[in-house]
Scaffold this active site. Structure first.
Site: not given
Length: 631
Positions: A19, A37
């Site tokens: 990320r 996520n």
């Protein structure tokens, strides 16, 4: 013209710095949106900008992602821009669980080069800190208690972050951003060094102190990422011989941890594939052939190597994979250390200080212990090449587990548990076209290992969000403890139990491993130590014809009577006697077998031969089998 793209990515994209990587690329391309996520269903990226810039982002995700990441699927949907974003952000992880999701759980990862630099830099906040990690490295599976993979769902919840660590943890441009195991000496777990009487041994850095003690010839117990090792020096055979005597392990080889790859290359023969495996972030033990005339032999003498791996031309070697290991070699003079599992063969790894001190009090001189909970114990993985380009697992554990195997087919919607056989067992859960194997369990003829297997299965079921199984598979043998476990699970949950003949399981694995179409039938010749047959006898040498669903036993070796039960599967001399004992003169048998063992520390003699032949003729403690034992 601005557009919107909704991108869904699955694979190893959680707990590996994925990320923050997406964030940095999106910011550099002036894109707006977020990355999220999804817990057990991958990562979602919603982004707005020009189509050209969005395609650059997608291309970067496919080709420039962090080295530890792996993309299994990347799906994108395009739509008109809604102009609802003013910046690009990383959203808080979703806690929703999808019953049909394909979660990829991160394995434990070896320390990265950047963290090694921090570890050895006196100006760093992580100087000499034995638990240094970042978003790209460090413990993962051994710490995870739940999904999504966030700090609150790991054993690091016990260690609130200090201001320095929290600054990096909350800065998307920092490599420790959302590094769930990050910590420092101020706020994180710590090592301590004690002697056999549990007295604290030193006020200095305990890892520095234990390195010096090992150099002086002490035997050390080292609590690590997911278990405990016993370590000794290798420049002298004395401590290794003492270790063998204390552990009562006189023949089985020990593994070596080598200072660096250049040293390792001088010790063993390594090809390019072995190099790639042993230097990877997975850091397994690799079984490699010893190199003669090595330039390191003045420090690791042939006589010492013979004590480490008696009578073998190969040896298990690995490289440092934790901060503690790197510090050991920083302050030790040794080129390599014996690094063997502290637990007895076939038993679960020791993971808590009380057990380590209790069980190893008569083996280790000093104990390097820490206060971070290990949720999932795991041995070192062991890999061996059977040819120049064919690596096989001897043991699949740390660094690989719980990464799943693809197993698509008509059973994709089913959730099935396999409890494994009796020896070298591993549990497995099938879900959504994937097989998630537990870490290596060991021999399930021990109650402790059945408890370990049960706990590992329950933990995996929880992480995979499996509340209801569709069935359980076990070995056909009715007396295995793993069979009893399977019977208990199916009875309590009112689900089917599938009893699988041991060698039919081998046949099926060949079909799967060989990528043979699932409706094909093959001829399988099994040469195994033992497998409970459908007729109640001991099978071992069969010719089977079949597929995944069924099989036929078309032939095999002639059944023989072997003395000593399971001993005949371990000691080939007993198998030999079972076949030729009444057909060959005793003198000839003794000549062929020479000094072969027939039981632990018991070599064949004329008197012993006479006893075994009489026992075989009278069918005393014999087993009739088509097996010829294990080679």
């Amino acid at each position: 013209m601005k557009r919107r793209a909704i991108i869904h990515v699955t694979g190893i994209v959680q707990g590996v710095g994925f990320r923050p990587f997406v964030y940095r690329v999106a910011k550099s391309l002036s894109l707006m949106g977020y990355v999220l996520n999804l817990g057990d269903a991958g990562v979602e990226i919603v982004v707005e900008g020009t189509e050209k810039q969005i395609k650059k982002l997608i291309n970067s995700i496919k080709n420039d992602l962090p080295s530890i990441s792996r993309i299994d699927t990347l799906d994108s949907k395009w739509a008109p821009a809604e102009n609802t974003f003013s910046e690009f952000v990383i959203h808080k992880s979703s806690i929703e669980r999808n019953d049909e999701a394909i979660p990829v759980l991160p394995p434990d990862i070896a320390i990265c080069n950047d963290c090694v630099k921090d570890l050895l830099d006196p100006q760093s906040s992580w100087y000499q800190y034995g638990f240094t990690s970042c978003a790209a490295c460090g413990p993962r599976y051994s710490t995870i208690t739940d999904l999504p993979y966030d700090r609150r769902n790991t054993t690091m919840i016990d260690f609130p972050l200090c201001d320095t660590c929290n600054t990096g943890y909350t800065n998307p441009l920092d490599r420790r951003y959302h590094a769930q195991t990050t910590a420092c000496d101020t706020c994180g777990p710590r090592y301590r060094l004690v002697d056999r009487d549990e007295n604290n041994f030193t006020d200095e850095n305990p890892i520095v102190a234990i390195a010096k003690l090992i150099d002086d010839g002490s035997i050390a117990a080292l609590q690590g990422i997911a278990g405990t090792h016993i370590a000794t020096k290798t420049s002298d055979a004395g401590p290794i011989e003492i270790l063998r005597e204390r552990k009562k392990r006189f023949q089985r080889p020990f593994a070596l941890m080598v200072r660096d790859f250049d040293t390792l290359k001088e010790l063993v023969n390594i090809n390019k594939l072995e190099e790639r495996i042993i230097t990877s972030w997975r850091r397994p033990i690799v079984l490699a052939s010893k190199k003669s005339n090595s330039c390191v032999l003045p420090l690791i003498q042939e006589s010492v190597l013979d004590v480490i791996a008696p009578g073998l031309d190969s040896i298990g070697v690995m490289l440092p994979y934790s901060p503690m290991h790197h510090l050991l070699f920083k302050y030790s003079k040794e080129l390599a250390l014996v690094m063997t599992s502290a637990n007895p063969t076939g038993m679960p790894m020791y993971i808590d200080p009380k057990t380590i001190l209790k069980e190893l009090g008569s083996i280790a001189d000093y104990f390097l212990l820490h206060d971070r909970r290990i949720d999932q114990r795991s041995d070192d993985s062991v890999v061996k090449l059977t040819s120049e380009d064919n690596p096989v697992f001897i043991r699949r554990a740390r660094g690989y587990v719980p990464e799943p195997l693809v197993f698509n087919g008509p059973w994709k919607s089913l959730k099935i548990l396999g409890v494994g056989p009796e020896e070298k067992a591993t549990g497995a859960l099938a879900k959504s076209g994937r097989v998630y194997m537990t870490q290596y369990i060991g021999d399930t003829n021990q109650v402790e290992n059945i408890e370990f297997l049960t706990q590992a299965i329950d933990h995996m079921k929880h992480l995979l969000n499996i509340s209801k199984l569709d069935g359980v598979a076990c070995d056909l043998h009715p007396e295995f403890l793993s069979t009893e476990l399977a019977e208990q699970i199916t009875s309590e949950n009112d689900i089917p139990l599938f009893r699988v003949q041991h060698h039919h399981a081998h046949l099926s694995s060949l079909i799967v491993d060989g990528l043979i179409p699932i409706d094909n039938r093959i001829v399988c010749i099994t040469a195994d130590g033992y497998g409970y047959g459908e007729d109640g006898t001991a099978w071992g040498g069969e010719v089977l014809v079949g597929g995944l669903k069924d099989y036929e036993r078309k032939g095999g070796l002639i059944a023989q009577d072997y003395t000593g039960g399971d001993l005949s599967a371990i000691y080939s001399s007993r198998a030999f006697l079972g076949i030729v004992g009444d057909k060959m003169e005793s003198e000839k048998i003794l000549q062929i077998l020479a000094s072969a063992e027939v039981s632990p520390s018991q070599k064949i003699t004329a008197d012993m031969l006479d006893i075994l032949v009489k026992a075989s003729n009278r069918k005393l403690n014999t087993v009739r089998s088509t097996s010829t034992g294990r080679v």
